[in-house]
Scaffold this active site. Structure first.
Site, PDB file in Angstrom:
ATOM      1  N   THR A  84      -4.667  -3.168  -2.692  1.00  0.00           N
ATOM      2  CA  THR A  84      -5.769  -3.812  -1.972  1.00  0.00           C
ATOM      3  C   THR A  84      -5.601  -5.333  -1.919  1.00  0.00           C
ATOM      4  O   THR A  84      -5.451  -5.976  -2.962  1.00  0.00           O
ATOM      5  CB  THR A  84      -7.098  -3.475  -2.676  1.00  0.00           C
ATOM      6  OG1 THR A  84      -7.223  -2.064  -2.758  1.00  0.00           O
ATOM      7  CG2 THR A  84      -8.278  -4.066  -1.922  1.00  0.00           C
ATOM      8  N   GLU A  85      -5.609  -5.877  -0.711  1.00  0.00           N
ATOM      9  CA  GLU A  85      -5.559  -7.338  -0.499  1.00  0.00           C
ATOM     10  C   GLU A  85      -4.370  -7.968  -1.228  1.00  0.00           C
ATOM     11  O   GLU A  85      -4.448  -9.102  -1.683  1.00  0.00           O
ATOM     12  CB  GLU A  85      -6.877  -7.994  -0.948  1.00  0.00           C
ATOM     13  CG  GLU A  85      -8.133  -7.366  -0.345  1.00  0.00           C
ATOM     14  CD  GLU A  85      -8.256  -7.581   1.157  1.00  0.00           C
ATOM     15  OE1 GLU A  85      -7.910  -8.672   1.620  1.00  0.00           O
ATOM     16  OE2 GLU A  85      -8.691  -6.646   1.855  1.00  0.00           O
ATOM     17  N   LEU A  86      -3.296  -7.198  -1.335  1.00  0.00           N
ATOM     18  CA  LEU A  86      -2.067  -7.659  -2.008  1.00  0.00           C
ATOM     19  C   LEU A  86      -2.290  -8.091  -3.453  1.00  0.00           C
ATOM     20  O   LEU A  86      -1.578  -8.959  -3.969  1.00  0.00           O
ATOM     21  CB  LEU A  86      -1.382  -8.792  -1.224  1.00  0.00           C
ATOM     22  CG  LEU A  86      -0.846  -8.448   0.165  1.00  0.00           C
ATOM     23  CD1 LEU A  86       0.056  -9.580   0.669  1.00  0.00           C
ATOM     24  CD2 LEU A  86      -0.063  -7.141   0.175  1.00  0.00           C
TER      25      LEU A  86
END
Lengths: 413, 434
Positions: free
Chosen positions: A145-147
Site C-alpha cells: 500500500t502506497e509503496l
C-alpha cells in the site's frame, strides 16, 4: 541507455456514510454505496476508460513492444464488479493482451503490515485469489500500500514467495546512489527491490500541468529524451492511474501526452519493460538499507500521512485490535466489513497536516474535516464492536483476552 | 392596588435565540404577566410572534416615525463619550477590549441624536452577537431610552450586560428604579481575570442599579465578591423550568450512557468531562460517554479524546437541535455537568425532568436547586468519576437521587420565580414613593 518500467496504481476506497452517534447499535451498513458508485463512475469516465483505451491502442500500434504494469486493489475490483462491470471488462481486456502485468498487494489497500503479519498475509492471499479469478494471472512482484516499505517488509515479501518488491526511491536512503538500478535489502537472498524514480515520476504526476515549471509544456519527445539520457539500468515510473484525466485534467493535454509517449520512447530505442521482467533481466548488486518505513506519500515520504496524529493512531490501533475477535467469529461478511475499514484512505482523511500535502488530503476526503472523518469512523467502529459482542453472546463465545502486542513491522522493524 | 407596569429590556427572545437567556426571559415574562403589565423591548423579534399577556417590541419592527415626538428631549448620560466601540467583540473572548475611540464633543455633551432609518435597519440584519455587537448595544440603549419616554411604567428590568447600558439610560431618562437580572457574567464566560469593556458595563450597570437579581446564590456571590456590589441590593432568584414532554427511548446499544450537553467552551468544563470519562472507563467498560454540542474547544477535545484512547466509547455529536437533544435525553442514564462556572444550569433541570440523575459541579447555581444531585468541585474529577460509578452500580442510590430531583423540580417553576421578582419590584416602588 536504460529501459523504462511503467506502473500505475488503481484503487478506490469504500467511503463511509456520515455515521453519527444516533446510528450506533442499529445501522449496520457503514458504507456510502451511492457515493462510492458515483465516484467510481466519475473516475471511470474521466480516467479508467479513456486511459485503458490509450494503452490498448499503444499495445496494438507498437505490435506488443509497449508494456506496463498495474496494481488493482481488491476493493476497486469489487466496486467495478458491482457498479461498473463494463469498466472491469475493459481492464480484463487490457490484461488479456499479455502486455500488462499485474502486481500483488493487500486486497484492502491497507496498512496491515504495520500491525499484524497474519492479517497482512491473509489480505495478500485474498488479493492473489481475486486476481486469479478475475484476470487469471499470478503476480511475481509485490507492491505494498502506497509503496510502504522497509527491510522487514522486503523480507516478509520474500518469505511469501515474491521475486520483487516496489519501493519509493527515497533520497535520504539512496544517499546519492541512483534509483535506476535494482537493489537488495539486507537479509534477503533472492528478492529484488525496484525503486521509483521520484523526479521523473513526479514530472508526470505533479509538475506536468504546472505553468510555472521551467520545463512547461512537457512534450512526449522531450520526456523521452530525458529518459534516453538517464543513467543506470532501468527508469521506474510509478504513478497513480488517476493521474491521467483525474488529477491532471483532460484540458492539460494529458491524454495527448500519454497517447504519444509509448511511440516517442520506442523512437529513442528505449525498451518498455515490466517489474516481472526486470527482476530477471538485471542484477541487484547494491544494498538498499531501509530501516524506517518509507512511502510515496507527502513530503515526508514516511507513514505520517496515515499515522501522523493521535486520531489516526487511535483509529488504526483500534480497528486492528479487533482482529482476533473478528476472525474468531467466523462470519465472512463481518470480517469483510471490518477489513474494508482498514483501507488506508480512512486514515489518510483524518490527517490534520497543512500546506500542499494538507490540501491533497482534503481534496480526496469525502468529509468536511479530518475530525468528521475520525468521528464517523469511530462511531462505525463502536457499532462493529456491538455487533461482535452480540455475535459472541449468540454463539456463547468467551470474551477474548485483549493483548496489545502487535507483530507487525512496527515491532520487528 | 394598581398593577405595576414593568418595562423589560432583553436581547434574545424566542424563537430567535442563541442560548438559555432567551428561554429564561420568555419563561419569566409569561409568569410575570400574571402579576404586572409588561412591555418587553428586544433588538429583534420575529415579526408575527404574539405573546399572551405582554407586549413584545423588536427594534427591527420599529419605524423612525414612532420616535419622532421624543427626538431632542434628552441627552445621553452613560455613553456620551463613546463615539465608536471596537468591532470583533466576542463576549467569550478573554482578551481585553477597550473603547478605542473616545471623543469628547465640544461643550462636553452630546444631544439626543435623531434615530435614523439606518440605525434601525441594523437590527434587521446580521447576527445578534456579530462583529457589530458593540454598536448594536449602544444603539439599542439610545432607542430604548426614547421608547421609555413614550411608555408609562413604574420599573425597568434589564437582562444581562447587552441591555445594562440601556437600563441605566432609561433610569436616567425617567428616574424609575432599575432592576438588573444577571443570567451570566463575564466571570462565567471568560474567567476570574477577565477585564474589559463588557466587565466595565456589568460593573457600572450593577452599581447604578437599585436591585440586582442573580439567577443563583452562587452568581450573587460573584456580583458582590467579584464586582464589589453591595450585597444588600443583591437578591438571588432561581430560574424556573418549563415542563417538557418527556418520553423514553430504548437505547440501541447495551451500554449505559453518560451525557454532557452544552457549548464546548472552557466555562462548561468539557476537558474535565474527558478526564472523568477516562477514569470511569478504567474501571467500567460498560458505559458510553456522549459530548453533545459544539464550540471552539471541539477540535482539541476530539484530539484529546483520541490521545486518551477513548474513541469508540466517547462520542461527539456536534450541534444538535432540540428534537435530537430530547431524543438523546430520553436514552441517557446519567447527566454530567462539570461546569467551571455555571450561573444556573437549566440543562440539568431539563435532564431531571427526564428522570436522569445528575452529577454536577459545586460551581453552579442549579446545585442549590437540585439538592439530591451528586456534587463535586469542577476540578475534582476523581470524585465526579466516583459519583458516576456509584450511580452506574448502585440502583438504590440512583433511585434516591431521581426521587429528590422530582421533588426539587416541583418547586422550580417560573411562577415561583415571578412571585419573588414581583416582591422585589414592590419593595423598590414603595421605597421610591416614600
Amino acid at each position: 541507455m536504460p529501459d523504462v518500467c511503467l506502473y500505475f496504481q488503481v484503487h478506490q476506497p469504500n467511503r463511509l456514510i456520515p455515521y453519527d452517534f444516533f446510528r450506533i447499535g442499529e445501522h449496520a451498513f457503514y458504507e456510502d454505496d451511492g457515493l462510492n458508485g458515483e465516484v467510481l463512475s466519475k473516475v471511470s469516465e474521466k480516467c479508467y476508460l479513456p486511459a485503458n483505451a490509450i494503452f490498448q491502442k499503444a499495445i496494438e500500434d507498437s505490435k506488443g513492444r509497449f508494456r506496463m504494469a498495474l496494481s488493482i486493489s481488491g476493493t476497486v475490483i469489487e466496486q467495478m464488479a458491482h457498479h461498473r462491470p463494463d469498466v472491469l471488462k475493459s481492464f480484463q481486456d487490457l490484461v488479456a493482451t499479455g502486455n500488462v502485468e499485474l502486481l500483488a498487494e493487500t486486497y484492502y489497500h491497507s496498512l496491515a503490515i504495520l500491525h499484524s503479519k497474519k492479517e497482512f498475509e491473509r489480505q495478500v492471499d485474498k488479493h492473489l485469489e481475486i486476481l486469479e479469478d478475475t484476470f487469471h494471472v499470478r503476480p511475481r512482484v509485490f507492491r505494498n500500500t502506497e509503496l510502504i516499505y522497509n527491510n522487514a517488509i522486503a523480507a516478509q515479501a520474500e518469505t511469501m514467495g515474491f521475486d520483487g518488491i516496489l519501493a519509493e526511491g527515497v533520497p535520504w536512503v539512496l544517499n546519492g546512489q541512483s534509483p535506476n538500478h535494482l537493489y537488495r535489502a539486507p537479509h534477503v537472498s533472492q528478492l529484488k527491490t525496484i525503486l521509483r524514480n521520484v523526479g521523473l515520476s513526479d514530472d508526470l504526476g505533479f509538475r506536468f500541468s504546472d505553468k510555472t515549471w521551467l520545463e512547461y509544456p512537457l512534450t512526449p519527445e522531450k520526456f523521452a529524451g530525458w529518459l534516453a539520457k538517464a543513467p543506470g539500468d532501468v527508469v521506474n515510473l510509478f504513478l497513480d492511474y488517476e493521474t491521467i484525466g483525474e488529477h491532471q485534467w483532460k484540458d492539460t493535454g494529458i491524454f495527448d501526452f500519454w497517447s504519444a509517449l509509448p511511440e516517442a520512447v520506442l523512437d529513442q530505442d528505449i525498451k518498455w519493460v515490466t517489474p516481472g521482467e526486470i527482476v530477471d533481466i538485471f542484477r541487484a548488486s547494491k544494498e538498499y538499507d531501509c530501516h524506517w518505513p518509507t512511502s510515496w506519500a507527502d513530503a515526508e515520504r514516511d507513514l505520517s500521512a496515515w499515522t501522523g496524529n493521535v486520531m489516526q493512531q487511535e483509529a488504526i490501533a483500534k480497528i486492528h485490535r479487533l482482529e482476533e475477535e473478528v476472525l474468531a467469529a467466523k462470519d465472512p461478511d463481518l470480517a469483510h466489513v471490518w477489513a474494508k475499514m482498514q483501507t488506508s484512505d480512512h486514515f489518510y482523511w483524518m490527517s490534520t497536516k497543512g500546506g500542499t500535502d494538507g490540501s491533497v488530503h482534503q481534496y480526496f476526503s469525502p468529509y468536511g474535516s479530518p475530525y468528521d472523518a475520525y468521528i464517523y469512523f469511530m462511531n462505525a467502529l463502536a457499532d462493529l464492536q456491538i455487533r461482535l459482542k452480540r455475535l459472541r453472546e449468540d454463539k456463547a463465545i468467551p470474551e477474548p483476552v485483549p493483548h496489545e502486542e502487535s507483530d507487525g513491522i512496527s515491532s520487528i522493524g | 392596588m394598581n398593577r405595576l407596569r414593568v418595562l423589560k429590556l432583553g436581547w434574545e427572545f424566542p424563537p430567535l435565540i442563541n442560548g438559555g437567556l432567551g428561554i429564561a426571559c420568555l419563561g419569566l415574562s409569561q409568569a410575570l404577566a400574571k402579576h404586572v403589565d409588561l412591555r418587553v423591548i428586544v433588538p429583534r423579534a420575529a415579526p408575527d410572534t404574539q405573546f399572551e399577556g405582554f407586549e413584545l417590541t423588536g427594534l427591527n419592527n420599529l419605524r423612525v416615525e414612532e420616535l419622532q415626538t421624543v427626538e431632542g428631549k434628552y441627552r445621553y448620560e452613560s455613553f456620551a463619550q463613546i463615539d465608536r466601540v471596537p468591532i470583533h467583540l466576542d463576549p467569550y473572548d478573554i482578551s481585553e477590549t477597550t473603547a478605542e475611540q473616545i471623543r469628547m464633543e465640544p461643550g462636553g455633551e452630546i444631544r439626543f441624536s435623531q434615530t435614523t432609518r439606518n440605525q434601525l435597519e441594523q437590527f434587521k440584519m446580521g447576527e445578534l452577537y456579530g462583529a457589530d455587537l458593540g454598536t448594536k448595544v449602544v444603539e439599542f440603549s439610545k432607542i430604548a431610552a426614547k421608547l421609555a419616554l413614550l411608555t408609562e411604567f413604574n420599573i425597568v428590568h434589564a437582562h444581562d450586560w447587552m441591555t445594562f447600558l440601556a437600563g441605566v439610560e432609561v433610569k436616567k431618562a425617567t428616574g424609575k428604579p432599575l432592576v438588573l437580572h444577571v443570567h451570566a457574567s463575564q466571570y462565567d464566560r471568560a474567567g476570574a481575570d477577565a477585564r474589559g469593556w463588557i466587565y466595565d458595563i456589568e460593573k457600572y450597570g450593577m452599581e447604578e442599579a437599585d436591585a440586582v437579581i442573580p439567577v443563583s446564590r452562587y452568581t450573587g456571590q460573584i456580583c458582590s465578591g467579584h464586582y464589589g456590589i453591595d450585597p444588600a441590593k443583591v437578591h438571588p432568584v432561581h430560574n424556573g423550568a418549563e415542563p417538557v414532554e418527556v418520553f423514553s427511548t430504548r437505547k440501541k446499544f447495551p451500554e449505559k450512557l453518560v451525557l454532557f450537553l452544552g457549548r464546548l467552551t472552557a466555562q462548561k468544563g468539557p476537558e474535565f468531562f474527558l478526564e472523568i470519562a477516562q477514569r470511569v472507563l478504567d474501571v467500567n467498560k460498560n458505559v458510553r460517554f456522549v459530548m453533545a454540542g459544539t464550540g471552539e474547544r471541539l477540535k482539541p477535545l476530539i484530539e484529546s479524546g483520541a490521545f486518551r484512547g477513548l474513541g469508540g466509547y466517547f462520542h461527539f455529536t456536534g450541534f444538535l437541535n432540540k428534537e435530537k437533544v430530547n431524543e438523546l435525553l430520553s436514552m441517557t442514564d446519567i447527566y454530567c455537568m462539570p461546569s467551571v462556572s455555571e450561573p444556573f444550569g437549566l440543562s440539568a433541570l431539563e435532564a431531571a425532568q427526564f428522570g436522569i440523575p445528575a452529577v454536577i459541579s459545586k460551581q453552579s447555581g442549579v446545585a442549590e436547586v437540585l439538592k439530591g444531585a451528586l456534587k463535586a468541585d469542577f476540578w475534582d474529577v476523581e470524585l465526579m468519576a466516583k459519583h458516576i460509578i456509584d450511580l452506574l452500580e448502585d440502583d438504590e442510590l440512583r433511585e434516591r437521587v431521581v426521587k429528590q430531583a422530582a421533588l426539587d423540580m416541583a418547586a422550580s417553576t417560573w411562577d415561583a420565580a415571578a412571585e419573588k421578582v414581583v416582591a422585589i419590584y414592590e419593595d423598590l416602588v414603595h421605597a421610591s414613593v416614600r
